[in-house]
Design a protein around this motif. Structure first.
Motif, PDB file in Angstrom:
ATOM      1  N   TYR A  77      36.441  52.613 -16.547  1.00 29.04           N
ATOM      2  CA  TYR A  77      37.637  51.776 -16.425  1.00 29.04           C
ATOM      3  C   TYR A  77      38.864  52.667 -16.294  1.00 29.04           C
ATOM      4  CZ  TYR A  77      37.752  52.154 -21.705  1.00 29.04           C
ATOM      5  OH  TYR A  77      37.764  52.573 -23.007  1.00 29.04           O
ATOM      6  N   TYR A  78      40.007  52.056 -16.016  1.00 25.42           N
ATOM      7  CA  TYR A  78      41.248  52.823 -15.947  1.00 25.42           C
ATOM      8  C   TYR A  78      41.827  53.015 -17.351  1.00 25.42           C
ATOM      9  CZ  TYR A  78      41.473  52.069 -10.879  1.00 25.42           C
ATOM     10  OH  TYR A  78      41.205  52.064  -9.533  1.00 25.42           O
ATOM     11  N   THR A  79      42.417  54.172 -17.595  1.00 22.78           N
ATOM     12  CA  THR A  79      43.155  54.360 -18.838  1.00 22.78           C
ATOM     13  C   THR A  79      44.586  54.791 -18.505  1.00 22.78           C
ATOM     14  OG1 THR A  79      42.466  56.684 -19.086  1.00 22.78           O
ATOM     15  CG2 THR A  79      41.099  55.007 -20.153  1.00 22.78           C
ATOM     16  N   CYS A  80      45.514  54.327 -19.327  1.00 24.99           N
ATOM     17  CA  CYS A  80      46.937  54.611 -19.133  1.00 24.99           C
ATOM     18  C   CYS A  80      47.476  55.217 -20.422  1.00 24.99           C
ATOM     19  CB  CYS A  80      47.692  53.338 -18.811  1.00 24.99           C
ATOM     20  SG  CYS A  80      47.105  52.503 -17.330  1.00 24.99           S
ATOM     21  N   ALA A  81      47.676  56.521 -20.418  1.00 25.79           N
ATOM     22  CA  ALA A  81      48.098  57.251 -21.616  1.00 25.79           C
ATOM     23  C   ALA A  81      49.613  57.427 -21.591  1.00 25.79           C
ATOM     24  CB  ALA A  81      47.401  58.605 -21.664  1.00 25.79           C
ATOM     25  N   SER A 102      52.960  61.380 -19.760  1.00 23.96           N
ATOM     26  CA  SER A 102      52.171  60.163 -19.588  1.00 23.96           C
ATOM     27  C   SER A 102      51.436  60.193 -18.250  1.00 23.96           C
ATOM     28  CB  SER A 102      53.102  58.940 -19.646  1.00 23.96           C
ATOM     29  OG  SER A 102      53.838  58.955 -20.856  1.00 23.96           O
ATOM     30  N   TYR A 103      50.241  59.622 -18.233  1.00 25.40           N
ATOM     31  CA  TYR A 103      49.440  59.651 -16.997  1.00 25.40           C
ATOM     32  C   TYR A 103      48.455  58.501 -16.964  1.00 25.40           C
ATOM     33  CZ  TYR A 103      45.548  61.714 -19.673  1.00 25.40           C
ATOM     34  OH  TYR A 103      44.530  61.943 -20.583  1.00 25.40           O
ATOM     35  N   VAL A 104      47.878  58.298 -15.778  1.00 25.57           N
ATOM     36  CA  VAL A 104      46.830  57.300 -15.574  1.00 25.57           C
ATOM     37  C   VAL A 104      45.563  58.020 -15.129  1.00 25.57           C
ATOM     38  CG1 VAL A 104      46.102  55.298 -14.207  1.00 25.57           C
ATOM     39  CG2 VAL A 104      48.492  55.511 -14.928  1.00 25.57           C
ATOM     40  N   ALA A 105      44.435  57.624 -15.706  1.00 18.95           N
ATOM     41  CA  ALA A 105      43.144  58.182 -15.281  1.00 18.95           C
ATOM     42  C   ALA A 105      42.266  57.059 -14.752  1.00 18.95           C
ATOM     43  CB  ALA A 105      42.453  58.889 -16.434  1.00 18.95           C
ATOM     44  N   ALA A 106      41.480  57.379 -13.754  1.00 17.29           N
ATOM     45  CA  ALA A 106      40.659  56.375 -13.067  1.00 17.29           C
ATOM     46  C   ALA A 106      39.193  56.526 -13.450  1.00 17.29           C
ATOM     47  CB  ALA A 106      40.842  56.521 -11.561  1.00 17.29           C
ATOM     48  N   VAL A 160      42.781  65.394 -21.841  1.00 12.82           N
ATOM     49  CA  VAL A 160      41.326  65.319 -21.891  1.00 12.82           C
ATOM     50  C   VAL A 160      40.831  63.948 -22.349  1.00 12.82           C
ATOM     51  CG1 VAL A 160      39.264  66.289 -22.987  1.00 12.82           C
ATOM     52  CG2 VAL A 160      41.136  67.804 -22.294  1.00 12.82           C
ATOM     53  N   GLU A 161      41.436  63.427 -23.411  1.00 17.56           N
ATOM     54  CA  GLU A 161      40.801  62.319 -24.118  1.00 17.56           C
ATOM     55  C   GLU A 161      40.848  60.991 -23.366  1.00 17.56           C
ATOM     56  OE1 GLU A 161      41.258  63.772 -28.683  1.00 17.56           O
ATOM     57  OE2 GLU A 161      43.088  63.275 -27.587  1.00 17.56           O
ATOM     58  N   ALA A 162      42.021  60.580 -22.933  1.00 19.89           N
ATOM     59  CA  ALA A 162      42.107  59.305 -22.220  1.00 19.89           C
ATOM     60  C   ALA A 162      41.365  59.408 -20.890  1.00 19.89           C
ATOM     61  CB  ALA A 162      43.562  58.916 -21.988  1.00 19.89           C
ATOM     62  N   ARG A 163      41.373  60.608 -20.342  1.00 19.44           N
ATOM     63  CA  ARG A 163      40.670  60.812 -19.070  1.00 19.44           C
ATOM     64  C   ARG A 163      39.163  60.733 -19.275  1.00 19.44           C
ATOM     65  NH1 ARG A 163      41.414  66.191 -15.589  1.00 19.44           N
ATOM     66  NH2 ARG A 163      40.173  65.597 -13.770  1.00 19.44           N
ATOM     67  N   ASN A 164      38.688  61.322 -20.349  1.00 18.17           N
ATOM     68  CA  ASN A 164      37.257  61.234 -20.631  1.00 18.17           C
ATOM     69  C   ASN A 164      36.851  59.783 -20.868  1.00 18.17           C
ATOM     70  OD1 ASN A 164      34.744  62.932 -21.272  1.00 18.17           O
ATOM     71  ND2 ASN A 164      34.836  61.460 -22.963  1.00 18.17           N
ATOM     72  N   ALA A 165      37.721  59.048 -21.518  1.00 16.37           N
ATOM     73  CA  ALA A 165      37.420  57.633 -21.780  1.00 16.37           C
ATOM     74  C   ALA A 165      37.295  56.849 -20.479  1.00 16.37           C
ATOM     75  CB  ALA A 165      38.493  57.020 -22.659  1.00 16.37           C
ATOM     76  N   ALA A 166      38.171  57.159 -19.520  1.00 18.12           N
ATOM     77  CA  ALA A 166      38.092  56.494 -18.216  1.00 18.12           C
ATOM     78  C   ALA A 166      36.746  56.780 -17.566  1.00 18.12           C
ATOM     79  CB  ALA A 166      39.237  56.958 -17.314  1.00 18.12           C
ATOM     80  N   ILE A 169      41.320  47.905 -17.672  1.00 16.39           N
ATOM     81  CA  ILE A 169      42.415  48.855 -17.895  1.00 16.39           C
ATOM     82  C   ILE A 169      42.647  48.928 -19.400  1.00 16.39           C
ATOM     83  CG2 ILE A 169      44.779  49.531 -17.325  1.00 16.39           C
ATOM     84  CD1 ILE A 169      44.805  47.297 -15.200  1.00 16.39           C
ATOM     85  N   VAL A 170      42.654  50.123 -19.956  1.00 15.85           N
ATOM     86  CA  VAL A 170      42.980  50.276 -21.373  1.00 15.85           C
ATOM     87  C   VAL A 170      44.227  51.140 -21.490  1.00 15.85           C
ATOM     88  CG1 VAL A 170      42.189  50.992 -23.654  1.00 15.85           C
ATOM     89  CG2 VAL A 170      40.545  50.050 -22.016  1.00 15.85           C
ATOM     90  N   PHE A 171      45.236  50.568 -22.103  1.00 12.95           N
ATOM     91  CA  PHE A 171      46.488  51.285 -22.320  1.00 12.95           C
ATOM     92  C   PHE A 171      46.414  52.029 -23.652  1.00 12.95           C
ATOM     93  CE2 PHE A 171      47.410  47.953 -19.348  1.00 12.95           C
ATOM     94  CZ  PHE A 171      48.301  48.520 -18.458  1.00 12.95           C
ATOM     95  N   ASN A 172      47.038  53.209 -23.679  1.00 12.00           N
ATOM     96  CA  ASN A 172      47.023  54.023 -24.888  1.00 12.00           C
ATOM     97  C   ASN A 172      48.446  54.464 -25.243  1.00 12.00           C
ATOM     98  OD1 ASN A 172      46.321  57.446 -25.626  1.00 12.00           O
ATOM     99  ND2 ASN A 172      45.961  55.758 -27.056  1.00 12.00           N
ATOM    100  N   PRO A 173      49.248  53.516 -25.766  1.00  7.10           N
ATOM    101  CA  PRO A 173      50.596  53.879 -26.184  1.00  7.10           C
ATOM    102  C   PRO A 173      50.534  54.799 -27.396  1.00  7.10           C
ATOM    103  CG  PRO A 173      50.094  51.606 -26.814  1.00  7.10           C
ATOM    104  CD  PRO A 173      48.935  52.093 -26.006  1.00  7.10           C
TER     105      PRO A 173
END
Lengths: 384, 384
Positions: A279-283, A315-319, A268-274, A250-254
């Motif tokens: 991994y999961y990203t939490c923007a 804010s959102y979570v991407a899988a 787009v960006e945190a989702r693309n990273a996921a 899980i990578v958080f992106n505060p």
């Protein structure tokens, strides 16, 4: 064998009233004119005007591993009092808010909680004023905010990520933009410093702090391997990759970002990273407008002003499989509670095989070459 | 100073009929149940059932450089005849279609035209049959498709990117998944071979061809510096970066992808690449369903079948500032004509500064380390 497939996203958006359609196009596609709508009348449970959205990501059951379900909590919040309030009052108000929200998060089953960037202070870096903002800085391991959160982390059995302005008294009193990780027993686990520092729009944050020197640490907690990509680092795929190489699940992106420049990029960006790293990203973005006491300019021809625009939340979570949660609102305090099954990371790696097929050696060589002063790009021209 | 901001994307989507909303959520967020709608009644001009969508990306005027406007054409097309038609007939039908579309593209002012992946043949790699599909392979520089297109490229003053199945007779007759670049004078300029090969779902394409050995070439044409990231390479941020490091201004992504697994990713990846590298990306997907003569299995527990799902089209262009064009339909042949101002690339680099702030040396070192067998990930644990 051919099915009547839906025509397109656009064809459905066109059924909406023009204003709604334009808004969706703005956020999803970018660059349409701005306009306003009233607040939606959603029926969500609220606590002190806190929107709560919850969702669940699941994956296949496996034979050898039990599900590894972890619930994350993402908080986006406005300043509870004026930006120019005394520091001790701001802290007090922030801690009161945080305590209340953490109680709600605990009731919602949250295991890992993350605040927004520099959460316990105004996002004042636009002002270029050193006073009083530098006074908000505190030591990562022993500062008042860490001390405050350690108690709650232990009490609630919750890992807490606390992005703050750090003062490094061991190294010349310099400042850093830092995320502190406190484990679920209330102990300080470590910290990470923002790797990429913006010089864009209202922010040359290097007025205050430089590029981080902590690499790409992954923190092994009882609730999975977590990492923190702070704000502007989300624009850098290599930064996301760094946490992936070190095993993050899980990578958080505060973050703290406003307006037309970045909103089309946000989804787009945190989702693309996921997707790219499985991994999961939490923007997490701030929300609301912060007004300062003294005016400042933005290097864009506009007259001096006292705020730099609206933090649009969302804010959102991407899988790992590319799905994402609904976003929190663009306007209200919000807590996003998402249950993740960490087993999805490896399942997606097995299905898509991005890690197997990524040819890292080739890119290591290319990156090495490209940083040399005599680098010759691979360009094909007509010989004439 | 606080404005009434629109609540959220979701709040507007909720005004739509449930079916429409679910569809949008599926495409934008992923993983909702499938269902069908009739074709939309759009009023676009059509040629042989060809949907034509055109759009324009513009940027600031500069003092020292004139605008550098380039018009790209992206074609997504169904097979004009059955997959099992004789090769000579399939080629003939494809060439007839291509000729007609290129005439339309020329009328639309297209300077650089790109076909979908392996455009002149069925996407037969799911079948694992070597015969007759390997027979479609042809030499990049001298094959019939290149010869056919060279004439039209010269006639229309158009750069043409022609993704084909290549046969390398100089090196043991091996096959490659290759994009041929023909310049606007009708001359062969060069080729690029697909860098990343999938082993996912219906496709282990390494049954036919291996990972490309052409690096990350950028082709310097009269209409800008272009490159080609073929299909599965879009999942790899490092592949996109490679073309960026070599100076690409437009990167085409001819693809062939179906269904629920990839559709939620489709709008994200090429768009993120445009953002991260400050260049234009042109994502082209096939459209329609291709039914084969013999049945095959997919390694997913389903019974044997003769097609592997619907190519959902939805081709689009993304710009360095994160904006994107409308997509072509999910169901019809389509030609997307987009006028780009290449000056936007450098303007966005100056505004956002991703190239300046990306710390390549740090990542070159990390990638080097991570490929070693004794790589130790940077993991922070509690000392106990």
């Amino acid at each position: 064998m051919s099915t009547k497939e839906v025509e397109s996203v656009e064809s459905i958006l066109n059924k909406l009233p023009t204003k709604d359609r334009n808004f969706l196009m703005q956020v999803l596609y970018g660059r349409l004119p701005h306009y306003r709508l009233g607040p939606s009348k959603d029926s969500l449970k609220t606590v002190t005007d806190l929107e709560i959205v919850s969702c669940q990501f699941s994956c296949n059951e496996e034979q050898l591993r039990p599900p590894r379900k972890v619930t994350v909590g993402l908080l986006q919040n406005k300043l509870p009092i004026d930006t120019w309030a005394p520091i001790t009052e701001m802290r007090k108000a922030m801690y009161t808010m945080a305590k209340e929200v953490l109680e709600v998060a605990h009731a919602g089953g949250v295991n890992v909680f993350c605040f927004q960037e520099a959460w316990n202070m105004p996002f004042a870096f636009c002002t270029r004023e050193k006073f009083p903002w530098c006074e908000y800085a505190e030591e990562a391991e022993t500062g008042p905010t860490t001390e405050f959160l350690k108690k709650l982390a232990g009490q609630y059995n919750m890992v807490i990520i606390s992005p703050i302005l750090e003062r490094d008294v061991q190294h010349g009193d310099v400042l850093w933009n830092t995320a502190v990780i406190i484990d679920n027993h209330g102990d300080y686990l470590g910290k990470h410093r923002k790797n990429h520092i913006p010089r864009v729009g209202d922010f040359n944050e290097s007025t205050y702090y430089f590029e981080g020197n902590t690499g790409h640490p992954v923190f092994e907690t009882e609730f999975g391997k977590i990492a923190v990509n702070i704000c502007y680092g989300r624009h850098h795929p290599l930064n996301w990759l760094g946490f992936g190489l070190n095993g993050a699940e899980i990578v958080f992106n505060p973050s703290a970002t406003v307006g037309a420049l970045s909103e089309p990029l946000w989804g787009v960006e945190a989702r693309n990273a996921a997707i790219a790293n499985s991994y999961y990203t939490c923007a997490i973005n701030r929300v609301g407008t912060e007004v300062f006491k003294n005016e400042f300019t933005s290097g864009d021809g506009r007259p001096a002003h006292k705020d730099f625009g609206h933090f649009y939340g969302s804010s959102y979570v991407a899988a790992p499989d590319g799905t994402r949660s609904p976003g929190l609102s663009r306007t209200r305090n919000g807590l996003l509670i998402a249950e993740l099954d960490l087993n999805m990371c490896r399942q997606v790696r097995d299905v898509w095989g991005f890690q197997m097929t990524r040819r890292l050696e080739m890119y290591a060589e290319l990156l090495n070459r490209s940083t040399k002063m005599d680098f010759k790009p691979q360009v094909v021209k007509k010989s004439s």
